[in-house]
Design an enzyme around this catalytic site. Structure first.
Site, PDB file in Angstrom:
ATOM      1  N   TYR A  61     -10.262 -11.022  10.071  1.00 57.53           N
ATOM      2  CA  TYR A  61     -10.484 -11.410   8.681  1.00 57.53           C
ATOM      3  C   TYR A  61     -10.695 -12.911   8.529  1.00 57.53           C
ATOM      4  CZ  TYR A  61      -9.422  -6.776   6.905  1.00 57.53           C
ATOM      5  OH  TYR A  61      -9.474  -5.430   6.630  1.00 57.53           O
ATOM      6  N   TYR A 116      -8.004   6.643  20.600  1.00 59.88           N
ATOM      7  CA  TYR A 116      -9.149   6.230  19.791  1.00 59.88           C
ATOM      8  C   TYR A 116      -9.308   4.709  19.742  1.00 59.88           C
ATOM      9  CZ  TYR A 116      -9.873  11.061  18.973  1.00 59.88           C
ATOM     10  OH  TYR A 116     -10.144  12.392  19.194  1.00 59.88           O
ATOM     11  N   GLU A 146     -14.379   3.841  10.767  1.00 56.50           N
ATOM     12  CA  GLU A 146     -14.788   4.855  11.734  1.00 56.50           C
ATOM     13  C   GLU A 146     -14.630   6.265  11.191  1.00 56.50           C
ATOM     14  OE1 GLU A 146     -13.177   2.347  15.659  1.00 56.50           O
ATOM     15  OE2 GLU A 146     -12.458   4.388  15.269  1.00 56.50           O
ATOM     16  N   HIS A 196      -0.564  -0.240   5.649  1.00 55.56           N
ATOM     17  CA  HIS A 196      -1.045   0.746   6.630  1.00 55.56           C
ATOM     18  C   HIS A 196      -0.056   1.904   6.853  1.00 55.56           C
ATOM     19  CE1 HIS A 196      -3.918  -2.440   8.594  1.00 55.56           C
ATOM     20  NE2 HIS A 196      -4.029  -2.354   7.276  1.00 55.56           N
ATOM     21  N   GLN A 201       0.815  -1.212   0.000  1.00 54.67           N
ATOM     22  CA  GLN A 201       0.000   0.000   0.000  1.00 54.67           C
ATOM     23  C   GLN A 201       0.849   1.263   0.000  1.00 54.67           C
ATOM     24  OE1 GLN A 201      -2.283  -0.688   3.557  1.00 54.67           O
ATOM     25  NE2 GLN A 201      -3.560  -2.270   2.617  1.00 54.67           N
TER      26      GLN A 201
END
Length: 369
Positions: free
Chosen positions: A262, A251, A241, A149, A89
């Site tokens: 998953y 958070y 979220e 990520h 990513q």
């Protein structure tokens, strides 16, 4: 159901926290929207930043930065990052024109640092159709070699710069203040750390951290109207979220989560809500895979006025989250589902036009039928 069970159910319902869940039913009305194709053939146009009504900065995941000329639909590459790491990513990520200095541009990307691959923030000077004085201002410290990520979006208030960093696919990073992974950082425009950041007096903590407990926030916008920093982040399997980001707050990831593993019907966190952890303003179950976040306050598209606009990758649409006069989430609508495109970034120009990019390499303008 017995009287006792009915009473217990009533108590449970009335004591649940006030989280707005996505409405996944089929009754949501989709207004009639169309698109105009502005350009095609790009390499995952990850970030958009309007220079003026006719010019748009574009960051491509392969490391190329360009300018899109909207009126004649022409694209001019202006810079190729020499040290970008394109893996998983990672790659060239967000791009944003500085509100503090004319002709200054910020961008984030994946870069090798020692043995790790880190999310870094860089700045450059824009001169017509070229970039110069490219300088890395800030390098995250995660120590991760993962290709997952990275985050990462850039936002500004009237004084500071914020950008998001994912947990780098290591869940424990979300609660570890010794790493930048899983956090939103706040910096001065020159990349230094403000003295009033929440963890500057904790020797074991990274002083740049503004908030933590994040999984992979890929949407970030400062709402000047409400003086509020909004974030949207990927959950695991379900549980995306929307959050209102505040100084020093936790958070929850991975202690709390509304998603599941998953590989099975197993909850991720030990709870959905917990004291001392900020609950999300909205949760998406099933996941829409949110990629970006913009706020629309303009009368050009009046039905979208006072809304958050969220790009959806997995469920391929623009998610419109209407706010009420107090800034609370009032409703949700999904538009352009028929387009079938993974929406990567959304940009609102000063004249009220809405542009968005897709993973297939296209840039569109939203058109009301």
């Amino acid at each position: 159901m017995s009287r006792r069970h009915r009473l217990l159910l009533l108590i449970l319902i009335t004591t649940l926290p006030s989280i707005v869940y996505a409405d996944t039913s089929d009754h949501l009305k989709e207004d009639r929207w169309n698109v105009e194709t502005i350009y095609t053939g790009l390499n995952v146009p990850w970030g958009l930043s309007a220079l003026d009504p006719n010019r748009m900065l574009v960051s491509e995941r392969n490391g190329q930065i360009g300018i899109l000329y909207i009126s004649d639909k022409r694209y001019q590459p202006i810079y190729q990052l020499p040290d970008v790491v394109v893996t998983g990513q990672g790659g060239l990520l967000d791009i944003a024109l500085s509100p503090f200095e004319p002709h200054k541009v910020y961008f984030t990307y994946a870069k090798r640092s020692n043995k790790a691959i880190e999310t870094v923030l860089a700045q450059a000077t824009l001169n017509k159709e070229s970039l110069s004085e490219v300088t890395v201002l800030f390098t995250a410290q995660s120590g991760s070699t993962s290709g997952r990520h990275f985050g990462s979006r850039i936002a500004f208030d009237d004084k500071y710069l914020y950008f998001s960093i994912g947990d780098r696919a290591e869940r424990d990073n979300g609660q570890d203040l010794a790493t930048h992974a899983g956090s939103i950082v706040r910096l001065n425009p020159d990349g230094t750390i403000p003295s009033d950041n929440p963890f500057t007096t904790k020797p074991e903590a990274q002083a740049a951290i503004w908030s933590y407990g994040h999984r992979n926030p890929q949407g970030l916008i400062f709402d000047k109207h409400l003086d509020r920093l909004w974030s949207v982040e990927h959950g695991p399997r379900g549980g995306d979220e929307i959050n209102i980001i505040a100084k020093g707050k936790n958070y929850g990831w991975p202690i709390t989560s509304h998603g599941k593993e998953y590989w099975g019907p197993i909850a991720v966190g030990e709870a959905k809500e917990k004291q001392g952890i900020v609950s999300p303003s909205k949760v998406y179950i099933p996941s829409i895979a949110p990629s970006s976040l913009a706020i629309y306050r303009h009368d050009k598209h009046n039905t979208l006025n006072n809304s958050l606009l969220i790009g959806a990758l997995k469920l391929t649409h623009i998610n419109v989250v209407k706010l009420d006069a107090q800034g609370n989430i009032a409703s949700e609508q999904r538009i352009l589902q028929q387009l079938g495109e993974r929406i990567r970034d959304i940009e609102v120009s000063k004249d009220g036009e809405i542009y968005f990019s897709t993973d297939s390499g296209k840039i569109y303008r939203l058109v009301a039928e």
